[in-house]
Write an enzyme that holds these catalytic residues in place. Structure first.
Site, PDB file in Angstrom:
ATOM      1  N   GLU A 225      -6.463   6.978  -1.230  1.00  0.00           N
ATOM      2  CA  GLU A 225      -6.329   5.830  -0.325  1.00  0.00           C
ATOM      3  C   GLU A 225      -6.922   4.582  -0.956  1.00  0.00           C
ATOM      4  O   GLU A 225      -6.343   3.499  -0.893  1.00  0.00           O
ATOM      5  CB  GLU A 225      -7.006   6.125   1.016  1.00  0.00           C
ATOM      6  CG  GLU A 225      -6.238   7.080   1.917  1.00  0.00           C
ATOM      7  CD  GLU A 225      -4.842   6.580   2.244  1.00  0.00           C
ATOM      8  OE1 GLU A 225      -4.692   5.391   2.617  1.00  0.00           O
ATOM      9  OE2 GLU A 225      -3.890   7.360   2.117  1.00  0.00           O
TER      10      GLU A 225
ATOM     11  N   HIS B  85       0.836  -1.204   0.000  1.00  0.00           N
ATOM     12  CA  HIS B  85       0.000   0.000   0.000  1.00  0.00           C
ATOM     13  C   HIS B  85       0.868   1.251   0.000  1.00  0.00           C
ATOM     14  O   HIS B  85       0.622   2.189  -0.777  1.00  0.00           O
ATOM     15  CB  HIS B  85      -0.912  -0.012   1.234  1.00  0.00           C
ATOM     16  CG  HIS B  85      -1.671   1.264   1.451  1.00  0.00           C
ATOM     17  ND1 HIS B  85      -2.984   1.431   1.068  1.00  0.00           N
ATOM     18  CD2 HIS B  85      -1.296   2.451   2.011  1.00  0.00           C
ATOM     19  CE1 HIS B  85      -3.383   2.651   1.387  1.00  0.00           C
ATOM     20  NE2 HIS B  85      -2.386   3.292   1.960  1.00  0.00           N
ATOM     21  N   GLU B  86       1.893   1.283   0.850  1.00  0.00           N
ATOM     22  CA  GLU B  86       2.761   2.460   0.921  1.00  0.00           C
ATOM     23  C   GLU B  86       3.589   2.622  -0.345  1.00  0.00           C
ATOM     24  O   GLU B  86       3.797   3.741  -0.826  1.00  0.00           O
ATOM     25  CB  GLU B  86       3.663   2.370   2.154  1.00  0.00           C
ATOM     26  CG  GLU B  86       2.923   2.340   3.480  1.00  0.00           C
ATOM     27  CD  GLU B  86       1.954   3.504   3.651  1.00  0.00           C
ATOM     28  OE1 GLU B  86       2.207   4.589   3.066  1.00  0.00           O
ATOM     29  OE2 GLU B  86       0.937   3.331   4.338  1.00  0.00           O
TER      30      GLU B  86
ATOM     31  N   HIS C 128       1.567   4.361  -2.917  1.00  0.00           N
ATOM     32  CA  HIS C 128       1.557   5.821  -2.801  1.00  0.00           C
ATOM     33  C   HIS C 128       2.781   6.413  -3.502  1.00  0.00           C
ATOM     34  O   HIS C 128       2.696   7.470  -4.141  1.00  0.00           O
ATOM     35  CB  HIS C 128       1.562   6.242  -1.327  1.00  0.00           C
ATOM     36  CG  HIS C 128       0.203   6.254  -0.700  1.00  0.00           C
ATOM     37  ND1 HIS C 128      -0.864   6.931  -1.245  1.00  0.00           N
ATOM     38  CD2 HIS C 128      -0.257   5.690   0.450  1.00  0.00           C
ATOM     39  CE1 HIS C 128      -1.926   6.779  -0.470  1.00  0.00           C
ATOM     40  NE2 HIS C 128      -1.592   6.024   0.561  1.00  0.00           N
TER      41      HIS C 128
END
Length: 289
Positions: free
Chosen positions: A207, A133-134, A137
């Protein structure tokens, strides 16, 4: 960096600069405005070039070597390769509140940071889901605008704290400074605007996009969903007590539940909805929870 990201970042910087200067004027008139504008120019420069270091320092995060955290480095390296980006640096935040964030102005200058608490409560698959997930980003170029917003909003909150102290300990005579008192009170009341601007700049859709991209990079949407649930439950009992609420949007789950103005504006979609979306993604990938 794409034109759209430049425009979004520039607009955000302009709005936060205007707010910073406005608060400076309310606190100290023309002199306060000049000081605030000078601070804004300095913060605009540092927030672009050094925002990652600033954010890491706020949380006493320490860059760790492969020798210190070999498994963590292996996970980051594998997922970065699968995402098609350079391997980010790896940092550990010394807090037992489980969470993670990414920072850096571009993929070549990125950092993935995880807390000690996160490493304790997640299994390897769940940790891969969070790191994916990070890394998403970073891949989706969200980290620049996230870190710029955090640093600029942090500067605004410093001015607001100064306004509070001046209100409590300042000496005002009725003729000269009654206007100043009103200005200081208005400055204090403007503080939530900083949080609102961050919320407007950091869309919930980013997100959701990071969840989806991360699930596909790791191939483990179920693990990310499980990690989100664990983090959400842990934060209810152990919210982060130290740190800057202006950075709430950078974390995978808002760590400041119930603290100051962090609850006034939701920086993240509801965890239940994120898990529901991950279930649908898993079905599309042919994975059964």
């Amino acid at each position: 960096m794409g034109l759209g990201l430049w425009v979004r970042t520039g607009v955000l910087m302009a709005f936060l600069t205007a707010l910073l200067v406005g608060i400076g004027y309310l606190i100290g008139g023309q002199g306060g405005m000049i000081i605030a504008f000078t601070l804004a120019l300095f913060m605009n420069f540092t927030s672009y070039w050094y925002s990652d270091s600033i954010v890491l320092s706020w949380y006493n995060a320490r860059i760790v070597s492969e020798e210190e955290a070999p498994e963590l480095h292996r996970i980051v390296e594998k997922l970065a390769m699968q995402a098609g980006i350079p391997k980010p640096r790896v940092a550990i935040v010394p807090t037992m509140t489980p969470n993670a964030f990414a920072t850096g102005r571009n993929p070549k200058h990125a950092v993935v940071a995880v807390t000690e608490g996160l490493l304790q409560i997640l299994n390897r698959d769940e940790l891969e889901g969070v790191i994916a997930h990070e890394i998403s980003h970073i891949k989706n170029r969200d980290t620049l605008i996230q870190t710029v917003a955090a640093v600029m909003a942090g500067a605004i909150m410093i001015l607001v704290d100064f306004a509070r102290w001046s209100l409590w300990f300042g000496t005002y005579d009725e003729d000269r400074n009654s206007g100043n008192i009103i200005g200081v009170i208005l400055a204090i009341l403007l503080a939530p605007i900083a949080a609102m601007l961050i919320q407007l700049a950091i869309s919930r859709s980013r997100e959701y996009l990071a969840d989806e991209t991360g699930a596909r990079i790791s191939g483990k949407p179920h693990a990310l969903a499980s990690a989100l649930l664990k983090i959400e439950q842990a934060i209810r009992y152990r919210p982060m007590r130290e740190g800057n609420p202006a950075t709430a949007h950078m974390f995978i789950v808002n760590p400041f539940r119930g603290i100051d103005f962090a609850e006034l504006f939701s920086t993240h979609p509801p965890t239940e909805k994120r898990i529901e979306r991950l279930r649908k993604i898993a079905m599309e990938m042919g994975i059964i929870f």
